[in-house]
Design a protein around this motif. Structure first.
Motif, PDB file in Angstrom:
ATOM      1  N   ILE A   1       8.248  18.473 -36.222  1.00 28.21           N
ATOM      2  CA  ILE A   1       7.279  17.714 -36.290  1.00 28.21           C
ATOM      3  C   ILE A   1       6.661  17.186 -34.964  1.00 28.21           C
ATOM      4  O   ILE A   1       7.726  16.666 -34.744  1.00 28.21           O
ATOM      5  N   PRO A   2       5.105  17.870 -33.852  1.00 25.60           N
ATOM      6  CA  PRO A   2       5.781  17.181 -32.947  1.00 25.60           C
ATOM      7  C   PRO A   2       5.220  15.611 -33.236  1.00 25.60           C
ATOM      8  O   PRO A   2       5.595  15.352 -31.738  1.00 25.60           O
ATOM      9  N   ALA A   3       4.139  14.911 -33.361  1.00 27.94           N
ATOM     10  CA  ALA A   3       3.834  13.564 -32.996  1.00 27.94           C
ATOM     11  C   ALA A   3       4.560  12.581 -33.981  1.00 27.94           C
ATOM     12  O   ALA A   3       5.345  11.739 -33.601  1.00 27.94           O
ATOM     13  N   VAL A   4       5.890  13.696 -34.596  1.00 27.61           N
ATOM     14  CA  VAL A   4       7.415  12.951 -35.325  1.00 27.61           C
ATOM     15  C   VAL A   4       8.489  12.712 -34.258  1.00 27.61           C
ATOM     16  O   VAL A   4       9.423  13.632 -35.080  1.00 27.61           O
TER      17      VAL A   4
ATOM     18  N   TYR B   1       9.424  24.001 -25.909  1.00 29.54           N
ATOM     19  CA  TYR B   1      10.079  22.927 -26.830  1.00 29.54           C
ATOM     20  C   TYR B   1      10.212  24.158 -28.134  1.00 29.54           C
ATOM     21  O   TYR B   1      10.022  24.586 -28.416  1.00 29.54           O
ATOM     22  N   ILE B   2      10.590  23.556 -29.732  1.00 31.07           N
ATOM     23  CA  ILE B   2      10.508  25.137 -30.624  1.00 31.07           C
ATOM     24  C   ILE B   2       9.476  23.873 -32.053  1.00 31.07           C
ATOM     25  O   ILE B   2       9.456  23.304 -31.568  1.00 31.07           O
ATOM     26  N   THR B   3       8.706  25.180 -32.514  1.00 36.16           N
ATOM     27  CA  THR B   3       7.733  25.079 -33.123  1.00 36.16           C
ATOM     28  C   THR B   3       8.181  24.867 -34.778  1.00 36.16           C
ATOM     29  O   THR B   3       8.207  23.682 -35.539  1.00 36.16           O
ATOM     30  N   ASP B   4       9.266  26.253 -34.728  1.00 33.16           N
ATOM     31  CA  ASP B   4       9.425  26.288 -36.298  1.00 33.16           C
ATOM     32  C   ASP B   4      10.438  27.315 -36.089  1.00 33.16           C
ATOM     33  O   ASP B   4      10.796  27.478 -34.864  1.00 33.16           O
ATOM     34  N   ILE B   5      11.414  27.664 -37.049  1.00 34.89           N
ATOM     35  CA  ILE B   5      12.591  28.266 -36.996  1.00 34.89           C
ATOM     36  C   ILE B   5      12.733  28.763 -38.642  1.00 34.89           C
ATOM     37  O   ILE B   5      12.460  28.232 -39.141  1.00 34.89           O
TER      38      ILE B   5
ATOM     39  N   THR C   1      20.984  25.108 -26.820  1.00 41.08           N
ATOM     40  CA  THR C   1      21.726  26.549 -25.925  1.00 41.08           C
ATOM     41  C   THR C   1      20.057  26.373 -25.008  1.00 41.08           C
ATOM     42  O   THR C   1      19.998  27.037 -24.269  1.00 41.08           O
ATOM     43  N   MET C   2      18.636  26.169 -24.882  1.00 38.92           N
ATOM     44  CA  MET C   2      17.601  25.591 -24.561  1.00 38.92           C
ATOM     45  C   MET C   2      18.088  25.271 -23.369  1.00 38.92           C
ATOM     46  O   MET C   2      17.650  25.830 -21.918  1.00 38.92           O
ATOM     47  N   GLU C   3      18.656  23.917 -23.757  1.00 36.96           N
ATOM     48  CA  GLU C   3      19.063  23.175 -22.281  1.00 36.96           C
ATOM     49  C   GLU C   3      19.945  23.747 -21.511  1.00 36.96           C
ATOM     50  O   GLU C   3      19.990  24.038 -19.583  1.00 36.96           O
ATOM     51  N   ILE C   4      21.118  25.179 -21.960  1.00 37.11           N
ATOM     52  CA  ILE C   4      22.018  25.838 -21.385  1.00 37.11           C
ATOM     53  C   ILE C   4      20.555  26.343 -20.966  1.00 37.11           C
ATOM     54  O   ILE C   4      21.698  26.650 -19.577  1.00 37.11           O
ATOM     55  N   LEU C   5      20.641  27.383 -20.859  1.00 37.28           N
ATOM     56  CA  LEU C   5      19.556  28.605 -20.136  1.00 37.28           C
ATOM     57  C   LEU C   5      18.983  27.809 -19.156  1.00 37.28           C
ATOM     58  O   LEU C   5      18.038  28.564 -18.725  1.00 37.28           O
ATOM     59  N   GLY C   6      18.271  26.416 -19.121  1.00 36.24           N
ATOM     60  CA  GLY C   6      17.206  26.247 -18.673  1.00 36.24           C
ATOM     61  C   GLY C   6      15.571  25.769 -19.300  1.00 36.24           C
ATOM     62  O   GLY C   6      15.231  26.427 -17.796  1.00 36.24           O
ATOM     63  N   LEU C   7      15.830  26.388 -20.172  1.00 37.14           N
ATOM     64  CA  LEU C   7      14.336  26.233 -20.481  1.00 37.14           C
ATOM     65  C   LEU C   7      13.416  25.518 -21.251  1.00 37.14           C
ATOM     66  O   LEU C   7      14.285  24.653 -21.408  1.00 37.14           O
ATOM     67  N   ASP C   8      12.356  25.109 -20.715  1.00 34.92           N
ATOM     68  CA  ASP C   8      11.436  24.074 -20.542  1.00 34.92           C
ATOM     69  C   ASP C   8      10.113  24.322 -21.684  1.00 34.92           C
ATOM     70  O   ASP C   8       9.389  24.716 -21.066  1.00 34.92           O
TER      71      ASP C   8
END
Length: 119
Positions: A84-87, A66-70, A57-64
């Motif tokens: 996990i940002p490092a992995v 990232y997800i931190t948490d849900i 969905t983020m890709e479709i919306l063109g959002l540049d």
């Protein structure tokens, strides 16, 4: 840096923690788990689809971005998915009892320990 088991054991010290896992979001496979209360294999695989759907969905919306948490709030439980940002391609999945957990403290702890993961 901490290993997967150490991180999950640390998360399980949270008030209201029921179970948690570390998941490979590419395959949906659970890499490590702790606690009981639900079928973590199925929950981990299912929540992989939640992450994939949000990323698509983020890709479709063109959002540049990232997800931190849900956060998923059920009637009796909090379900937290922390990417996990490092992995890249892995996330922590935690289930907490809504009547015992402090959501703010849980999110903070999961972010802090998740950032130390070494696979």
């Amino acid at each position: 840096m901490a290993n997967a088991k150490e991180i999950l054991n640390d998360i399980m010290t949270l008030d209201g923690a029921l179970c948690c896992s570390i998941v490979d979001s590419k395959s949906g496979m659970m890499l490590e788990s702790a606690g009981t209360g639900l079928n973590l294999e199925m929950a981990s695989a299912g929540n992989t689809e939640v992450v994939r759907s949000k990323l698509k969905t983020m890709e479709i919306l063109g959002l540049d971005d990232y997800i931190t948490d849900i956060l998923i709030t059920l009637g009796k439980q909090y379900h937290i998915i922390y990417l996990i940002p490092a992995v890249k391609g892995a996330f922590v999945y935690a289930v907490l009892d809504i009547n015992k957990a402090n959501l703010a403290m849980a999110r903070r702890k999961i972010q802090d320990v998740g950032a130390t993961l070494k696979i």
